[in-house]
Scaffold this motif. Structure first.
Motif, PDB file in Angstrom:
ATOM      1  N   VAL A   1       0.871  -1.170   0.000  1.00  0.00           N
ATOM      2  CA  VAL A   1       0.000   0.000   0.000  1.00  0.00           C
ATOM      3  C   VAL A   1       0.911   1.224   0.000  1.00  0.00           C
ATOM      4  O   VAL A   1       1.886   1.276   0.757  1.00  0.00           O
ATOM      5  CB  VAL A   1      -0.919   0.027   1.233  1.00  0.00           C
ATOM      6  N   ALA A   2       0.606   2.194  -0.832  1.00  0.00           N
ATOM      7  CA  ALA A   2       1.427   3.407  -0.892  1.00  0.00           C
ATOM      8  C   ALA A   2       1.413   4.113   0.454  1.00  0.00           C
ATOM      9  O   ALA A   2       0.351   4.291   1.060  1.00  0.00           O
ATOM     10  CB  ALA A   2       0.914   4.338  -1.990  1.00  0.00           C
ATOM     11  N   PRO A   3       2.566   4.523   0.954  1.00  0.00           N
ATOM     12  CA  PRO A   3       2.606   5.213   2.246  1.00  0.00           C
ATOM     13  C   PRO A   3       1.916   6.568   2.180  1.00  0.00           C
ATOM     14  O   PRO A   3       1.987   7.271   1.170  1.00  0.00           O
ATOM     15  CB  PRO A   3       4.105   5.357   2.527  1.00  0.00           C
ATOM     16  N   ASP A   4       1.237   6.932   3.268  1.00  0.00           N
ATOM     17  CA  ASP A   4       0.541   8.211   3.343  1.00  0.00           C
ATOM     18  C   ASP A   4       0.560   8.680   4.796  1.00  0.00           C
ATOM     19  O   ASP A   4       1.322   8.159   5.611  1.00  0.00           O
ATOM     20  CB  ASP A   4      -0.887   8.081   2.797  1.00  0.00           C
ATOM     21  N   GLU A   5      -0.284   9.643   5.125  1.00  0.00           N
ATOM     22  CA  GLU A   5      -0.274  10.185   6.490  1.00  0.00           C
ATOM     23  C   GLU A   5      -0.591   9.123   7.535  1.00  0.00           C
ATOM     24  O   GLU A   5      -0.084   9.171   8.664  1.00  0.00           O
ATOM     25  CB  GLU A   5      -1.262  11.355   6.593  1.00  0.00           C
ATOM     26  N   THR A   6      -1.432   8.160   7.180  1.00  0.00           N
ATOM     27  CA  THR A   6      -1.718   7.054   8.103  1.00  0.00           C
ATOM     28  C   THR A   6      -0.441   6.284   8.416  1.00  0.00           C
ATOM     29  O   THR A   6      -0.176   5.923   9.574  1.00  0.00           O
ATOM     30  CB  THR A   6      -2.768   6.113   7.490  1.00  0.00           C
ATOM     31  N   THR A   7       0.356   6.047   7.390  1.00  0.00           N
ATOM     32  CA  THR A   7       1.632   5.347   7.558  1.00  0.00           C
ATOM     33  C   THR A   7       2.582   6.138   8.434  1.00  0.00           C
ATOM     34  O   THR A   7       3.190   5.605   9.374  1.00  0.00           O
ATOM     35  CB  THR A   7       2.291   5.115   6.183  1.00  0.00           C
ATOM     36  N   PHE A   8       2.712   7.427   8.123  1.00  0.00           N
ATOM     37  CA  PHE A   8       3.680   8.261   8.847  1.00  0.00           C
ATOM     38  C   PHE A   8       3.292   8.390  10.323  1.00  0.00           C
ATOM     39  O   PHE A   8       4.152   8.338  11.208  1.00  0.00           O
ATOM     40  CB  PHE A   8       3.768   9.646   8.201  1.00  0.00           C
ATOM     41  N   GLU A   9       1.992   8.553  10.574  1.00  0.00           N
ATOM     42  CA  GLU A   9       1.527   8.682  11.955  1.00  0.00           C
ATOM     43  C   GLU A   9       1.794   7.401  12.729  1.00  0.00           C
ATOM     44  O   GLU A   9       2.155   7.429  13.909  1.00  0.00           O
ATOM     45  CB  GLU A   9       0.032   9.010  11.961  1.00  0.00           C
ATOM     46  N   TYR A  10       1.612   6.263  12.054  1.00  0.00           N
ATOM     47  CA  TYR A  10       1.853   4.974  12.705  1.00  0.00           C
ATOM     48  C   TYR A  10       3.331   4.785  13.045  1.00  0.00           C
ATOM     49  O   TYR A  10       3.680   4.280  14.120  1.00  0.00           O
ATOM     50  CB  TYR A  10       1.387   3.851  11.771  1.00  0.00           C
ATOM     51  N   LEU A  11       4.217   5.198  12.163  1.00  0.00           N
ATOM     52  CA  LEU A  11       5.649   4.932  12.332  1.00  0.00           C
ATOM     53  C   LEU A  11       6.361   5.960  13.217  1.00  0.00           C
ATOM     54  O   LEU A  11       7.393   5.648  13.818  1.00  0.00           O
ATOM     55  CB  LEU A  11       6.337   4.893  10.960  1.00  0.00           C
ATOM     56  N   LYS A  12       5.831   7.152  13.302  1.00  0.00           N
ATOM     57  CA  LYS A  12       6.538   8.216  14.015  1.00  0.00           C
ATOM     58  C   LYS A  12       6.770   7.851  15.482  1.00  0.00           C
ATOM     59  O   LYS A  12       5.870   7.439  16.200  1.00  0.00           O
ATOM     60  CB  LYS A  12       5.736   9.520  13.932  1.00  0.00           C
TER      61      LYS A  12
END
Length: 459
Positions: free
Chosen positions: A232-243
């Protein structure tokens, strides 16, 4: 005109062999106790060390018991595999998260939650469900034991580049419908071989609306429709999860990483080898009725009349049969498919204020100790205990019959795991795959139940 998969893959190609495979650089190798011993033996025989040991993360999960992990493992085969992994990690200087330590769990749960799996990476493991890590926007896939040795020795692997497929799911999922149902629906439509030869990118508004846990579930099951992997292309959901996760970049490095990660998407004019489109509103809560994950149907549906006889004979079902109300013996919540905190929230939301059915044995197994801690911090353990359930310790558990959690022959198990093959959960076990909501509904009613018929606040 490049797809997301092409961008990541091509950026990792070291060299191309004429009329042959490509040499692909690997950013992360995960190892567990089942497929790694022969790879370590191969290194030893050749007098070779791991080329980049810092990129290799190891942990036991398949053979770990889910009770009394502080005591010696009783099964001699499991004990030998667990001890061998620890010994190999010490000898080769690798990061090892041992059983019953705060960092342990199922490797495909721990990797993302620790920020070890990041967008743009190439990730491999001697385990088909490595496709899970594609949810963060990585190219992740399972490899064989000889290939594990290859990566250990060179940090590269020889691979034929797969084709590209985009599956777009648009619209809004209905109440009680989860990413697990989405995956089972796709497998029902495509069969277990429908994506063979492809690497799948999941897209569309319904996919973008999924939480990271939901995306991990969806990508986890890519292999079950024959795909080499899914992402799945990374997006704000991805960044929020990883931060803020342990191994994620920090400070200025985080800002630079996110700037790059935002470029990781398929170009608007990208051409895929195959494109498929589905409507989220068409997806119901799903269950399986046969002996592969593609033999699925709506939980309130009927077994197709065209179903082959051998799987139905094994399951004790017949064509045209409705499964609503069919008695259940076991319920399993867990695995690298549905062993995350969101899955336990869903299960708890159904059982809250109810009681476990007396005829059901329930195994609730967190995917990691971090998930276990989150369950207790959110007091979900109290909800579960009030309903008559108890938590077990992290591990692969009843996903596969490689530890003590086996379903007895002839018994029916509603399971949130990934495979329902003959004997997968135990010799003669009959496995019905389902979402955490549907598994919980079965656990409190004692029969296969449509979770939408219960008074539940679906999130």
């Amino acid at each position: 005109m490049n797809t997301l998969f092409d961008k990541i893959w091509d950026a990792h190609v070291v060299q191309k062999i004429e009329d042959g495979p490509e040499q692909l650089y690997i950013d992360r190798l995960y190892c567990h106790e089942v497929t790694s011993p022969q790879a370590f033996d191969g290194l030893r025989e050749r007098g070779v060390r791991c080329f980049r040991p810092e990129s290799i993360i190891c942990m036991p999960d398949h053979n770990t018991p889910t009770q009394d992990q502080d005591k010696p493992v009783s099964n001699p085969v499991s004990r030998a595999q667990l001890e061998t992994l620890e010994k190999n990690c010490r000898e080769f200087g690798l990061t090892y998260y041992g059983m019953n330590t705060p960092d342990n769990g199922i490797i495909h749960v721990v990797g993302p939650e620790k920020g070890l799996s990041l967008p743009g990476m190439t990730i491999v493991c001697g385990d088909s469900h490595t496709s899970t890590h594609g949810a963060v926007g990585a190219v992740a896939f399972g490899i064989g034991t000889s290939e594990v040795e290859m990566v250990m020795a060179s940090q590269c692997i020889l691979q034929q580049k797969p084709g590209t497929m985009r599956i777009s799911i648009d619209g809004r999922l209905g109440k009680g419908v989860t990413a697990k149902d989405m995956a089972l629906y796709l497998m029902m439509k495509l069969t277990t071989g429908g994506a063979t030869g492809y690497f799948v990118e999941y897209a569309g508004s319904a996919v973008r609306a999924l939480s990271m846990e939901g995306r991990l579930t969806l990508c986890n099951l890519s292999i079950e429709m024959g795909a080499r992997g899914g992402l799945v292309a990374p997006d704000e959901t991805t960044f929020e999860y990883l931060k803020g996760r342990q191994y994620a970049p920090k400070g200025e490095d985080w800002d630079k990483a996110v700037e790059y990660w935002k470029t990781l998407k398929s170009d608007e004019d990208a051409v895929f080898d195959r494109e498929l489109h589905f409507n989220a509103e068409d997806i119901p809560p799903m269950i399986t009725y046969g002996t592969n994950p593609g033999m699925g149907m709506a939980v309130d549906g009927c077994i197709p009349m065209s179903s082959p006889s051998k799987p139905l004979d094994y399951m004790g079902f017949r064509p045209g049969q409705k499964l609503l109300g069919h008695p259940v013996d076991y319920v399993f919540l867990g695995a690298c498919t549905n062993g995350r905190i969101e899955d336990f929230r869903a299960f708890a939301s159904v059982v809250k204020g109810r009681k476990k059915a007396g005829n059901v044995t329930a195994w609730l197994v967190p995917g990691s100790w971090a998930v276990d801690r989150a369950i207790r911090e959110e007091h979900l353990d109290e909800v579960l205990e009030d309903a008559g359930f108890e938590l077990r310790q992290p591990g692969c558990s009843a996903c596969l019959a490689m530890n003590d959690d086996k379903i007895p022959a002839g018994k029916y198990s509603v399971s949130t795991s990934n495979r329902n093959f003959e004997g997968r959960q135990g010799q003669g076990a009959r496995t019905i795959l389902a979402s955490p909501y549907t598994a919980a509904a079965a656990a409190v009613t004692g029969v296969i139940t449509d979770p939408r018929t219960l008074d539940v606040d679906f999130k």
